[in-house]
Design a protein around this motif. Structure first.
Motif, PDB file in Angstrom:
ATOM      1  N   PRO A  13       0.905  -1.322  -0.051  1.00 21.69           N
ATOM      2  CA  PRO A  13      -0.075   0.100  -0.005  1.00 21.69           C
ATOM      3  C   PRO A  13       0.957   1.365   0.122  1.00 21.69           C
ATOM      4  O   PRO A  13       0.529   2.169  -0.553  1.00 21.69           O
ATOM      5  CB  PRO A  13      -0.810  -0.197   1.291  1.00 21.69           C
ATOM      6  CG  PRO A  13      -0.674  -1.431   1.713  1.00 21.69           C
ATOM      7  CD  PRO A  13       0.466  -1.912   1.125  1.00 21.69           C
ATOM      8  N   LEU A  14       2.160   1.191   0.628  1.00 21.28           N
ATOM      9  CA  LEU A  14       3.007   2.351   0.602  1.00 21.28           C
ATOM     10  C   LEU A  14       3.283   2.644  -0.598  1.00 21.28           C
ATOM     11  O   LEU A  14       3.582   3.986  -1.125  1.00 21.28           O
ATOM     12  CB  LEU A  14       3.892   2.210   1.614  1.00 21.28           C
ATOM     13  CG  LEU A  14       3.513   2.319   3.197  1.00 21.28           C
ATOM     14  CD1 LEU A  14       5.024   1.872   4.051  1.00 21.28           C
ATOM     15  CD2 LEU A  14       3.037   3.523   3.453  1.00 21.28           C
ATOM     16  N   LEU A  15       3.736   1.721  -1.321  1.00 14.89           N
ATOM     17  CA  LEU A  15       4.227   1.701  -2.890  1.00 14.89           C
ATOM     18  C   LEU A  15       3.094   2.177  -3.722  1.00 14.89           C
ATOM     19  O   LEU A  15       3.333   3.302  -4.712  1.00 14.89           O
ATOM     20  CB  LEU A  15       4.807   0.548  -3.349  1.00 14.89           C
ATOM     21  CG  LEU A  15       6.147   0.156  -2.709  1.00 14.89           C
ATOM     22  CD1 LEU A  15       6.411  -1.458  -3.385  1.00 14.89           C
ATOM     23  CD2 LEU A  15       7.214   0.941  -3.286  1.00 14.89           C
ATOM     24  N   ALA A  26      12.462   8.149 -12.655  1.00 11.00           N
ATOM     25  CA  ALA A  26      13.234   7.019 -12.299  1.00 11.00           C
ATOM     26  C   ALA A  26      12.882   6.517 -10.879  1.00 11.00           C
ATOM     27  O   ALA A  26      12.889   5.229 -10.776  1.00 11.00           O
ATOM     28  CB  ALA A  26      14.715   7.548 -11.924  1.00 11.00           C
ATOM     29  N   ILE A  27      12.303   7.219  -9.857  1.00  9.67           N
ATOM     30  CA  ILE A  27      11.855   6.834  -8.830  1.00  9.67           C
ATOM     31  C   ILE A  27      10.317   6.049  -8.847  1.00  9.67           C
ATOM     32  O   ILE A  27      10.118   4.718  -8.305  1.00  9.67           O
ATOM     33  CB  ILE A  27      11.700   7.797  -7.955  1.00  9.67           C
ATOM     34  CG1 ILE A  27      13.055   8.238  -7.303  1.00  9.67           C
ATOM     35  CG2 ILE A  27      10.745   7.241  -6.365  1.00  9.67           C
ATOM     36  CD1 ILE A  27      12.979   9.636  -6.400  1.00  9.67           C
ATOM     37  N   LYS A  28       9.707   6.517  -9.713  1.00  9.41           N
ATOM     38  CA  LYS A  28       8.201   6.029 -10.165  1.00  9.41           C
ATOM     39  C   LYS A  28       8.548   4.452 -10.853  1.00  9.41           C
ATOM     40  O   LYS A  28       7.897   3.657 -10.482  1.00  9.41           O
ATOM     41  CB  LYS A  28       7.741   6.849 -11.044  1.00  9.41           C
ATOM     42  CG  LYS A  28       6.118   6.180 -11.292  1.00  9.41           C
ATOM     43  CD  LYS A  28       5.477   7.419 -12.072  1.00  9.41           C
ATOM     44  CE  LYS A  28       3.833   6.771 -12.217  1.00  9.41           C
ATOM     45  NZ  LYS A  28       3.085   7.970 -12.621  1.00  9.41           N
ATOM     46  N   GLU A  29       9.802   4.462 -11.595  1.00 11.03           N
ATOM     47  CA  GLU A  29       9.793   3.082 -12.297  1.00 11.03           C
ATOM     48  C   GLU A  29      10.550   2.190 -11.509  1.00 11.03           C
ATOM     49  O   GLU A  29      10.117   1.041 -11.296  1.00 11.03           O
ATOM     50  CB  GLU A  29      11.122   3.458 -13.469  1.00 11.03           C
ATOM     51  CG  GLU A  29      11.272   2.141 -14.223  1.00 11.03           C
ATOM     52  CD  GLU A  29      12.469   2.485 -15.431  1.00 11.03           C
ATOM     53  OE1 GLU A  29      13.152   1.412 -15.624  1.00 11.03           O
ATOM     54  OE2 GLU A  29      12.382   3.715 -16.009  1.00 11.03           O
ATOM     55  N   ALA A  31       9.888   1.976  -8.145  1.00  9.90           N
ATOM     56  CA  ALA A  31       8.758   1.698  -7.322  1.00  9.90           C
ATOM     57  C   ALA A  31       7.733   0.593  -7.879  1.00  9.90           C
ATOM     58  O   ALA A  31       7.161  -0.402  -7.256  1.00  9.90           O
ATOM     59  CB  ALA A  31       7.908   2.916  -6.852  1.00  9.90           C
ATOM     60  N   GLU A  32       7.444   0.889  -9.165  1.00  8.80           N
ATOM     61  CA  GLU A  32       6.605  -0.069 -10.413  1.00  8.80           C
ATOM     62  C   GLU A  32       7.338  -1.374 -10.106  1.00  8.80           C
ATOM     63  O   GLU A  32       6.617  -2.387 -10.038  1.00  8.80           O
ATOM     64  CB  GLU A  32       6.559   0.513 -11.533  1.00  8.80           C
ATOM     65  CG  GLU A  32       5.502   1.547 -11.683  1.00  8.80           C
ATOM     66  CD  GLU A  32       5.313   2.280 -12.706  1.00  8.80           C
ATOM     67  OE1 GLU A  32       6.286   2.069 -13.799  1.00  8.80           O
ATOM     68  OE2 GLU A  32       4.387   3.097 -13.034  1.00  8.80           O
ATOM     69  N   GLN A  33       8.571  -1.453 -10.333  1.00  6.80           N
ATOM     70  CA  GLN A  33       9.360  -2.732 -10.069  1.00  6.80           C
ATOM     71  C   GLN A  33       9.244  -3.405  -9.070  1.00  6.80           C
ATOM     72  O   GLN A  33       9.015  -4.578  -9.027  1.00  6.80           O
ATOM     73  CB  GLN A  33      10.795  -2.609 -10.850  1.00  6.80           C
ATOM     74  CG  GLN A  33      11.069  -2.264 -12.069  1.00  6.80           C
ATOM     75  CD  GLN A  33      12.474  -2.174 -12.467  1.00  6.80           C
ATOM     76  OE1 GLN A  33      13.464  -1.934 -11.533  1.00  6.80           O
ATOM     77  NE2 GLN A  33      12.854  -1.593 -13.795  1.00  6.80           N
ATOM     78  N   ILE A  34       9.527  -2.599  -7.914  1.00  4.21           N
ATOM     79  CA  ILE A  34       9.451  -3.470  -6.762  1.00  4.21           C
ATOM     80  C   ILE A  34       7.688  -3.898  -6.546  1.00  4.21           C
ATOM     81  O   ILE A  34       7.647  -5.206  -6.038  1.00  4.21           O
ATOM     82  CB  ILE A  34       9.661  -2.308  -5.499  1.00  4.21           C
ATOM     83  CG1 ILE A  34      11.238  -2.161  -5.539  1.00  4.21           C
ATOM     84  CG2 ILE A  34       9.318  -2.967  -4.087  1.00  4.21           C
ATOM     85  CD1 ILE A  34      11.426  -0.965  -4.793  1.00  4.21           C
ATOM     86  N   LEU A  35       6.983  -3.284  -6.755  1.00  2.70           N
ATOM     87  CA  LEU A  35       5.496  -3.499  -6.757  1.00  2.70           C
ATOM     88  C   LEU A  35       5.278  -4.743  -7.427  1.00  2.70           C
ATOM     89  O   LEU A  35       4.538  -5.668  -7.050  1.00  2.70           O
ATOM     90  CB  LEU A  35       4.524  -2.463  -6.991  1.00  2.70           C
ATOM     91  CG  LEU A  35       2.995  -2.584  -7.016  1.00  2.70           C
ATOM     92  CD1 LEU A  35       2.656  -2.479  -5.416  1.00  2.70           C
ATOM     93  CD2 LEU A  35       2.430  -1.339  -7.420  1.00  2.70           C
TER      94      LEU A  35
END
Length: 183
Positions: A13-15, A26-29, A31-35
């Motif tokens: 949920p935090l992601l 770059a941060i968004k990409e 975060a999407e990979q981690i999600l």
């Protein structure tokens, strides 16, 4: 493993909240990979009747090389919901810089362990590991396990030998069905 699952449930949920905010690309990409990794682990780690599967993929830095370490546990469940350590299978997958793909398949039946190492450099690994097999056997016996053997398989030779057999990926095995019979 329960704590790990809870951490994933709070991290996801935090992601998602982070992705809804205005952040650099770059941060968004990232975060999407981690999600996506978290979601994949949740889907692949499932209970399927009396069989439980757990999948864990971790990023790993080995010197200058970045790779993923993947572990998969499969086995019947005990009464308290854990994987039975007497009857299970553990698959370990790692891509290494010099040895390339490395798969270790550990099968446990009635506390007897059989290990198969699948790698293109099987003969070299067998020679290097030979001096450690007695130590492995001794340490497993201290934990009340018995090592039945360690085999080294070259995947190219294995493909020629098993032409008629087609392996089914873990994610495509479908739901558990059948009857367990104890004699």
């Amino acid at each position: 493993m329960t704590e790990f699952t809870k951490d994933l449930e709070t991290l996801k949920p935090l992601l998602l909240k982070l992705l809804n905010e205005q952040i650099p690309g770059a941060i968004k990409e990232m975060a999407e990979q981690i999600l996506n990794r978290i979601t994949a682990q949740q889907i692949l780690s499932q209970e399927n009747g009396p069989i439980q599967n757990l999948l864990l993929t971790l990023p790993l830095n080995l010197g200058s090389t970045q790779t993923d370490l993947t572990l998969q546990w499969s086995g019947r469940k005990t009464k308290d919901g854990k994987i039975d350590p007497n009857y299970c299978r553990v698959l370990f997958y790692l891509e290494l810089e010099r040895l390339k793909e490395m798969v270790i398949d550990m099968q446990v039946q009635n506390r007897i362990i059989k290990v198969t190492v699948i790698n293109g450099y099987g003969a070299v690994l067998e020679e290097a590991a030979d001096q450690y097999l007695d130590l492995l056997r001794e340490n497993l016996e201290k934990m009340d396990y018995k090592l039945s053997g360690v085999s080294f398989v070259n995947p190219v030779n294995g493909k020629k030998r098993d032409k008629g057999l087609k392996s089914v990926p873990f994610s495509e095995t479908g739901p558990y069905s059948g009857v367990d019979i104890r004699i």
